[in-house]
Structures are given as C-alpha cells and as structure tokens.
Write a protein that holds these residues in place. Structure first.
Motif, short mmCIF file in Angstrom:
data_model
loop_
_atom_site.label_atom_id
_atom_site.label_comp_id
_atom_site.label_asym_id
_atom_site.label_seq_id
_atom_site.Cartn_x
_atom_site.Cartn_y
_atom_site.Cartn_z
N GLY A 1 -16.71 10.01 -0.29
CA GLY A 1 -15.96 8.79 -0.56
C GLY A 1 -16.18 8.27 -1.96
N ILE A 2 -17.40 8.34 -2.43
CA ILE A 2 -17.71 7.85 -3.77
C ILE A 2 -16.97 8.66 -4.83
N ALA A 3 -16.72 9.94 -4.52
CA ALA A 3 -16.08 10.82 -5.49
C ALA A 3 -14.56 10.69 -5.52
N THR A 4 -13.99 9.89 -4.63
CA THR A 4 -12.53 9.78 -4.55
C THR A 4 -12.02 8.65 -5.45
N ARG A 5 -10.70 8.56 -5.53
CA ARG A 5 -10.06 7.62 -6.46
C ARG A 5 -9.72 6.31 -5.77
N VAL A 6 -10.01 5.21 -6.45
CA VAL A 6 -9.65 3.87 -5.98
C VAL A 6 -8.74 3.25 -7.04
N PRO A 7 -7.65 2.62 -6.64
CA PRO A 7 -6.74 2.02 -7.63
C PRO A 7 -7.46 1.06 -8.56
N ARG A 8 -7.21 1.20 -9.85
CA ARG A 8 -7.89 0.35 -10.83
C ARG A 8 -7.52 -1.12 -10.66
N GLU A 9 -6.31 -1.36 -10.15
CA GLU A 9 -5.82 -2.73 -10.05
C GLU A 9 -6.50 -3.55 -8.96
N VAL A 10 -7.29 -2.88 -8.14
CA VAL A 10 -7.91 -3.55 -7.00
C VAL A 10 -9.37 -3.88 -7.31
N LYS A 11 -9.70 -5.15 -7.19
CA LYS A 11 -11.08 -5.60 -7.40
C LYS A 11 -11.83 -5.55 -6.09
N VAL A 12 -13.01 -4.95 -6.11
CA VAL A 12 -13.83 -4.80 -4.91
C VAL A 12 -15.08 -5.65 -5.06
N THR A 13 -15.30 -6.54 -4.08
CA THR A 13 -16.43 -7.48 -4.14
C THR A 13 -17.22 -7.42 -2.85
N PRO A 14 -18.51 -7.11 -2.90
CA PRO A 14 -19.31 -7.12 -1.68
C PRO A 14 -19.43 -8.53 -1.11
N ARG A 15 -19.52 -8.61 0.21
CA ARG A 15 -19.70 -9.90 0.87
C ARG A 15 -20.16 -9.65 2.31
N MET A 16 -20.56 -10.71 2.98
CA MET A 16 -20.89 -10.63 4.39
C MET A 16 -19.68 -11.09 5.21
N LEU A 17 -19.51 -10.45 6.34
CA LEU A 17 -18.48 -10.84 7.31
C LEU A 17 -19.18 -11.09 8.63
N GLY A 18 -19.46 -12.34 8.90
CA GLY A 18 -20.34 -12.64 10.02
C GLY A 18 -21.74 -12.19 9.65
N ALA A 19 -22.37 -11.43 10.55
CA ALA A 19 -23.72 -10.94 10.27
C ALA A 19 -23.72 -9.53 9.70
N ALA A 20 -22.54 -8.95 9.50
CA ALA A 20 -22.44 -7.57 9.02
C ALA A 20 -21.95 -7.55 7.58
N PRO A 21 -22.39 -6.55 6.81
CA PRO A 21 -21.90 -6.43 5.44
C PRO A 21 -20.44 -5.98 5.42
N GLY A 22 -19.81 -6.25 4.31
CA GLY A 22 -18.42 -5.83 4.13
C GLY A 22 -18.05 -5.97 2.68
N GLU A 23 -16.76 -5.94 2.40
CA GLU A 23 -16.30 -6.13 1.04
C GLU A 23 -14.89 -6.68 1.04
N THR A 24 -14.57 -7.37 -0.05
CA THR A 24 -13.23 -7.90 -0.27
C THR A 24 -12.52 -7.01 -1.27
N LEU A 25 -11.31 -6.59 -0.93
CA LEU A 25 -10.49 -5.77 -1.82
C LEU A 25 -9.22 -6.54 -2.12
N GLN A 26 -9.02 -6.87 -3.40
CA GLN A 26 -7.91 -7.75 -3.76
C GLN A 26 -7.24 -7.26 -5.03
N LEU A 27 -5.93 -7.24 -5.00
CA LEU A 27 -5.15 -6.84 -6.17
C LEU A 27 -5.38 -7.85 -7.28
N GLU A 28 -5.70 -7.37 -8.47
CA GLU A 28 -5.94 -8.26 -9.61
C GLU A 28 -4.71 -9.13 -9.85
N GLY A 29 -4.94 -10.43 -9.95
CA GLY A 29 -3.86 -11.37 -10.23
C GLY A 29 -3.08 -11.80 -9.02
N ALA A 30 -3.43 -11.29 -7.82
CA ALA A 30 -2.70 -11.68 -6.62
C ALA A 30 -2.99 -13.13 -6.28
#
Length: 310
Positions: free
Chosen positions: A39-68
């Motif tokens: 997964g680390i070796a694959t491509r992620v769209p540059r336009e998407v900002k990825v931010t780690p966060r917690m979701l309840g008691a479990a880890p997760g991340e927010t993926l958001q289109l830049e400028g959305a």
C-alpha cells in the motif's frame, strides 16, 4: 495506464503476488506487513490531503480534496482484508480516490483486527466512529467499504437501524463479503478465475473473526440478516471473483426486503480491483461511479434540519 494490456499485466501481478500471500498458509502478521508495504508503494492523488486522527477510540485518517468546501456530508470508509489484515496504508489509494472523485471528506477507520480482536470489535469500532462523526456535526454520513469492509458497512447500518440512530443516506459497497460460511457457488466455480482470493484463505479469516459465534450470525454475515429499512445501496463487483455469489445473493435479499439496490458487475475483472486506483482506468471509473451515486443521493435529498439546543 489503461487498456487490455495494462489490465492483463495487473491481473498477472495480483495473481503472482497477492494470491500466494493471502492464502491459508501465510501467517496473518506476515500478511499484514506485506500488504502494508504494498500500500505504501502505491499512488495517492496529490490533490488529496491526508490527516491522521482518532475516530472514537480507534485510529483513522481524514482524506479531503484540497480546497474543498466544508459540508455536513461525509463518507466513513471501512477497509477490507477479511477482518484480519488490511490497513489505512493498504487502502489509501482507494479511499483517497473516492475523496477526489466525490469532493466529500472521507474518514477511513483503522478498526481492530482478528484474531486478536474477534467479533464484535470491528463492528463496535465502526459504530463508535459513526457516532463520533454525528457528534461533530456531520449530518449525512455514507457508509462505504470493500470486501470484508463491505460486509462490515452492512452490519454497521443494521446496528445503527436497531439503535435508532440516524441512517446513512446510502451505502457504497465493493465486492462485499456477506456470507462468512463461504457457501456461495462461485467459491468453487470461480476458484481458478479469481487471481486474488481463495476459499481456504477466506475460511481461515472467517474462523478468526467470528470466534465463538456461528458464521451465519446476522452481524457477521449480513446475508442472513433482516435487511428491511436499510438505505439505498450501490454494489460493485468483478465477474471473476470467488465472492461474486455473495454479491448476487445479497442483491436478491435486499430486493426481497424492499431496499433500493443497484448492482454493477464488471466483466473480466477480479475481486476488489478498485485497489488499483490511480493505475488502472477501470478502477478509477468504478470509484467515479460510486462517487456519482453519492452526489446524486445528496442532490435528491435535502439536508436534515438540525435541532436547536434547548
């Protein structure tokens, strides 16, 4: 990359790399490490900002289109991996492409995995994440997931319904695993065609996840649940996968329960081909259809009015 040549090459790579790794003889912890590295070796769209966060008691991340623009709608994404493997890293190309295509914020959940954490750990984490997003003011939260994550999305929707919580506007399911008993006819008939999964590998994961409950428990295998009252559902699947019968049977069960359901089966494609997002045209196009379905649902239904605090 696109075209028949690209698809043939990717199919061969999946067969040579993933199918041996996901078989029943490879230890789960090794499967996790290998999938994370892939997964680390694959491509992620540059336009998407990825931010780690917690979701309840479990880890997760927010993926958001830049400028959305910020909005009340969002997508809670539950990754696949047989409830035993898979991670934010392995599925980031898929979840990020979904964020880019829809323009919606995607919240990806890193729920607890079996065998260390059997049922209902993953389901509890998913429901808790959904509650957290509700508490943060997200009024319309789509549930999305691939493979085991698709089954988990269905189980989450059932749990929300039974708890009287606000329902998702729709579910976006990719090759959902809906019968952990692995009894579908295509488990055998498609064994040679599926370049990724096998019945023995799925059976090992299922046993690890269900623990002491039967494999036909409705919140483990939604195929056997009372599906009445669920939100509209879009299901996508490949024609060559061993889990095709899970898709066909859950579609029929949803129709019998009067749940609006749309099925899209992609000829000549394999289980969870969406993981090749950013590399294979068909994967990007399929995710685009998931996104378009979500946007259409939002356009058709006005946002609910928030209650004033008393």
């Amino acid at each position: 990359m696109s075209g028949n040549f690209t698809r043939s090459v990717l199919r061969l790579l999946v067969r040579l790399t993933l199918k041996p790794v996901l078989g029943p003889s490879v230890p789960v912890r090794m499967q996790r490490r290998l999938l994370k590295a892939a997964g680390i070796a694959t491509r992620v769209p540059r336009e998407v900002k990825v931010t780690p966060r917690m979701l309840g008691a479990a880890p997760g991340e927010t993926l958001q289109l830049e400028g959305a623009a910020a909005q009340g709608a969002a997508i809670l994404f539950l990754h696949g991996g047989g409830y035993c493997v898979g991670s934010l890293d392995s599925h980031r190309p898929l979840s990020a492409t979904l964020a880019k295509a829809s323009g919606l914020t995607v919240f990806a959940l890193d729920y607890r995995l079996a065998p260390e954490h059997p049922y209902p750990a993953a389901l509890n984490d998913a429901v808790a994440a959904y509650r957290t997003l509700l508490d943060e003011g997200h009024e319309r939260i789509f549930l999305a997931g691939d493979s085991a994550g698709g089954g988990l999305a269905l189980a989450t929707a059932l749990s929300l319904r039974d708890a009287g919580l606000p329902a998702p506007p729709a579910l976006l399911l990719i090759s959902p695993w809906t019968d952990l008993g692995c009894s579908g006819a295509t488990m055998v008939s498609h064994a040679a065609h599926d370049p990724m999964l096998s019945q023995p590998g799925l059976q090992r994961w299922a046993a690890a996840y269900v623990g002491r409950v039967p494999t036909d428990h409705p919140l483990c295998s939604p195929l056997f649940a009372d599906l009445r009252g669920l939100s509209p559902i879009l299901i996508q699947s490949g024609s060559d996968e061993v889990l095709l019968d899970d898709t066909l049977r859950i579609e029929k069960a949803l129709q019998q329960a009067k749940v609006p359901v749309t099925l899209q089966v992609y000829p000549g494609l394999w289980h969870d081909f969406h993981l090749q997002a950013g590399v294979m045209r068909e994967a990007d196009e399929a995710i685009g259809k998931l996104a378009a379905f979500a946007v259409e649902i939002l356009t058709a239904a006005p946002a609910p009015r928030r209650r004033r605090a008393v």
